[in-house]
Scaffold this motif. Structure first.
Motif, PDB file in Angstrom:
ATOM      1  N   LEU A 210     -22.988 -34.991 -12.256  1.00 30.96           N
ATOM      2  CA  LEU A 210     -22.954 -36.032 -13.282  1.00 30.96           C
ATOM      3  C   LEU A 210     -23.792 -37.238 -12.862  1.00 30.96           C
ATOM      4  N   ALA A 211     -23.782 -37.547 -11.571  1.00 26.97           N
ATOM      5  CA  ALA A 211     -24.655 -38.617 -11.088  1.00 26.97           C
ATOM      6  C   ALA A 211     -26.120 -38.245 -11.276  1.00 26.97           C
ATOM      7  N   ALA A 212     -26.444 -36.954 -11.119  1.00 24.62           N
ATOM      8  CA  ALA A 212     -27.822 -36.499 -11.333  1.00 24.62           C
ATOM      9  C   ALA A 212     -28.253 -36.709 -12.779  1.00 24.62           C
ATOM     10  N   VAL A 213     -27.316 -36.555 -13.710  1.00 22.32           N
ATOM     11  CA  VAL A 213     -27.633 -36.833 -15.120  1.00 22.32           C
ATOM     12  C   VAL A 213     -28.046 -38.286 -15.277  1.00 22.32           C
ATOM     13  N   ALA A 214     -27.314 -39.181 -14.624  1.00 16.37           N
ATOM     14  CA  ALA A 214     -27.653 -40.603 -14.699  1.00 16.37           C
ATOM     15  C   ALA A 214     -29.007 -40.896 -14.066  1.00 16.37           C
ATOM     16  N   LYS A 215     -29.452 -40.038 -13.134  1.00 18.63           N
ATOM     17  CA  LYS A 215     -30.774 -40.186 -12.534  1.00 18.63           C
ATOM     18  C   LYS A 215     -31.875 -39.601 -13.413  1.00 18.63           C
ATOM     19  N   GLY A 216     -31.509 -39.062 -14.562  1.00 16.97           N
ATOM     20  CA  GLY A 216     -32.511 -38.546 -15.488  1.00 16.97           C
ATOM     21  C   GLY A 216     -32.815 -37.074 -15.339  1.00 16.97           C
ATOM     22  N   ALA A 217     -31.937 -36.310 -14.677  1.00 13.50           N
ATOM     23  CA  ALA A 217     -32.173 -34.873 -14.532  1.00 13.50           C
ATOM     24  C   ALA A 217     -32.224 -34.208 -15.906  1.00 13.50           C
ATOM     25  N   CYS A 218     -33.272 -33.438 -16.154  1.00 11.57           N
ATOM     26  CA  CYS A 218     -33.411 -32.772 -17.455  1.00 11.57           C
ATOM     27  C   CYS A 218     -32.737 -31.405 -17.463  1.00 11.57           C
ATOM     28  N   LYS A 245     -17.005 -27.500 -18.102  1.00  9.19           N
ATOM     29  CA  LYS A 245     -16.851 -28.242 -19.361  1.00  9.19           C
ATOM     30  C   LYS A 245     -16.881 -29.741 -19.093  1.00  9.19           C
ATOM     31  N   GLU A 246     -16.273 -30.161 -17.993  1.00  6.49           N
ATOM     32  CA  GLU A 246     -16.314 -31.577 -17.622  1.00  6.49           C
ATOM     33  C   GLU A 246     -17.756 -32.036 -17.385  1.00  6.49           C
ATOM     34  N   ILE A 247     -18.555 -31.185 -16.753  1.00  6.10           N
ATOM     35  CA  ILE A 247     -19.958 -31.531 -16.526  1.00  6.10           C
ATOM     36  C   ILE A 247     -20.722 -31.608 -17.841  1.00  6.10           C
ATOM     37  N   VAL A 248     -20.530 -30.616 -18.704  1.00  6.61           N
ATOM     38  CA  VAL A 248     -21.243 -30.587 -19.981  1.00  6.61           C
ATOM     39  C   VAL A 248     -20.858 -31.785 -20.844  1.00  6.61           C
ATOM     40  N   ASP A 249     -19.563 -32.027 -20.976  1.00  7.19           N
ATOM     41  CA  ASP A 249     -19.110 -33.147 -21.813  1.00  7.19           C
ATOM     42  C   ASP A 249     -19.507 -34.481 -21.192  1.00  7.19           C
ATOM     43  N   ILE A 254     -22.993 -39.406 -20.723  1.00  7.05           N
ATOM     44  CA  ILE A 254     -23.897 -40.189 -19.878  1.00  7.05           C
ATOM     45  C   ILE A 254     -25.250 -40.337 -20.551  1.00  7.05           C
ATOM     46  N   LYS A 255     -25.766 -39.228 -21.121  1.00  4.93           N
ATOM     47  CA  LYS A 255     -27.064 -39.302 -21.793  1.00  4.93           C
ATOM     48  C   LYS A 255     -27.021 -40.296 -22.943  1.00  4.93           C
ATOM     49  N   ALA A 256     -25.949 -40.260 -23.728  1.00  2.00           N
ATOM     50  CA  ALA A 256     -25.814 -41.211 -24.829  1.00  2.00           C
ATOM     51  C   ALA A 256     -25.721 -42.640 -24.310  1.00  2.00           C
ATOM     52  N   ALA A 257     -24.996 -42.812 -23.194  1.00  2.00           N
ATOM     53  CA  ALA A 257     -24.797 -44.153 -22.650  1.00  2.00           C
ATOM     54  C   ALA A 257     -26.052 -44.716 -21.996  1.00  2.00           C
ATOM     55  N   LEU A 258     -26.939 -43.862 -21.507  1.00  2.00           N
ATOM     56  CA  LEU A 258     -28.163 -44.356 -20.875  1.00  2.00           C
ATOM     57  C   LEU A 258     -29.041 -45.102 -21.866  1.00  2.00           C
ATOM     58  N   GLY A 259     -29.105 -44.615 -23.111  1.00  3.86           N
ATOM     59  CA  GLY A 259     -29.872 -45.317 -24.139  1.00  3.86           C
ATOM     60  C   GLY A 259     -31.333 -45.458 -23.767  1.00  3.86           C
ATOM     61  N   ASN A 260     -31.872 -46.669 -23.954  1.00  2.00           N
ATOM     62  CA  ASN A 260     -33.283 -46.900 -23.667  1.00  2.00           C
ATOM     63  C   ASN A 260     -33.460 -48.203 -22.907  1.00  2.00           C
TER      64      ASN A 260
END
Length: 335
Positions: A210-218, A245-249, A254-260
């Motif tokens: 999940l931290a990797a998602v916040a780092k922008g992992a595609c 499921k916890e990772i997917v959700d 996280i992606k929504a929260a990152l925004g722009n």
């Protein structure tokens, strides 16, 4: 959305791969349940491995027990096609990691959407070039690779004309200590090679992917099991269906929260400005014609009046009317 856009653009969330690998333990009924559970967890893809004992290692490295295990856990063409059919039927992508040229050719015939190359192939440039020559997108894990080795691997692929490459930061330890994970490598791989970058995870739990998602992992790849206590190679470092499921959700949130990067206020936050911000009010009764002093003013909710940022501009002006204590001031209250 085509597969390359889905892999590289991190649409609503990263592309999530449930890495079944050999966690089916040679039991195809178990493999089928794993595919179904990965779909239920919201994964985009399940991935197997197509090695055989003849494509994986030299005979001198075998002992009888290992040879039996390799025979039991390997996936025949028939088994791979059965899994592909199941994936097509329930609506989840089927992928596989090849370990030889013939296995690459087989996967192309079966119809995989991309090829995933293991960290073990970073220096196997002929195999990388054969995979690249298929024209399929390549997902390349970088575990055990130095920056120079990764650069040579990328260049070898580029020489074929294939530039649809996703690099996965990976630490080939099962599991690695947190201080060895180096998630900042997700940024450095992206910056140094110019390709979309994801994360192939071998850590325990869900926090690190999940931290990797916040780092922008595609792309997020995570080993997957139905039971971490099963015998076999990777079950202990694998995510359960609940964890996946916890990772997917979590990735979606996280992606929504990152925004722009642009500072923007939502409609709700705009409304809250009027409720929670402060306005200039009279700190006491102020008669008409009085020169405003600092002690005459205060700032209180709501934020529907003059901003407290204007207080310095109001001090020294004369009031044009009598203003009661706690009353919001307006622009017409001063001469």
């Amino acid at each position: 959305m085509n597969i390359w856009n889905r892999l590289s653009q991190q649409a609503e969330q990263p592309y999530t791969i449930a890495e079944i690998a050999a966690n089916h333990n040679g039991d195809m009924a178990l493999a089928e349940r794993m595919v179904e559970k990965a779909k239920e967890a919201g994964c985009d893809c399940v991935k197997f491995q197509s090695w055989t004992k003849t494509s994986l290692m030299v005979k001198s490295d075998y002992d009888p027990e290992l040879e039996r295990t390799l025979d039991q856990y390997s996936m025949t063409e028939e088994k791979l096609r059965t899994m592909k059919s199941l994936c097509d039927r329930i609506g989840i992508d089927f992928a596989c990691t090849p370990f030889s040229r013939s296995e690459i050719d087989l996967l192309v015939r079966i119809g995989v959407p991309f090829l995933k190359l293991s960290s073990t192939e970073v220096t196997n440039l002929p195999l990388l070039q054969h995979a690249a020559s298929t024209g399929l997108p390549l997902i390349m894990s970088t575990g055990m690779g130095t920056e120079e080795e990764i650069r040579e691997a990328v260049q070898a692929v580029e020489e074929t004309g294939n530039t649809r490459i996703v690099l996965l930061h990976c630490v080939s330890v099962y599991p690695p200590k947190d201080e060895y994970v180096n998630l900042n490598n997700i940024d450095s791989l992206r910056e140094r090679f110019g390709y979309p970058t994801g994360f192939s995870d071998h850590t325990l739990g869900t926090a690190i992917p999940l931290a990797a998602v916040a780092k922008g992992a595609c792309v997020i790849e995570k080993h997957f099991t139905l039971d971490q206590s099963l015998p076999g190679w990777d079950h202990k470092v694998s995510a359960t269906p609940e964890q996946m499921k916890e990772i997917v959700d979590g990735a979606r949130r996280i992606k929504a929260a990152l925004g722009n990067y642009e500072r923007q206020l939502s409609a709700e936050e705009q409304d809250n400005r009027r409720i929670f911000r402060r306005s200039i009010v009279a700190a006491r009764d102020i008669p008409a014609g009085k020169v405003i002093e600092a002690d005459d003013l205060d700032a209180k909710r709501p934020g529907t009046g003059l901003s407290p940022s204007l207080i310095k501009q109001i001090i020294g002006k004369k009031t044009s009317r009598t203003i009661g204590c706690d009353e919001l001031l307006t622009e017409t209250d001063f001469a």
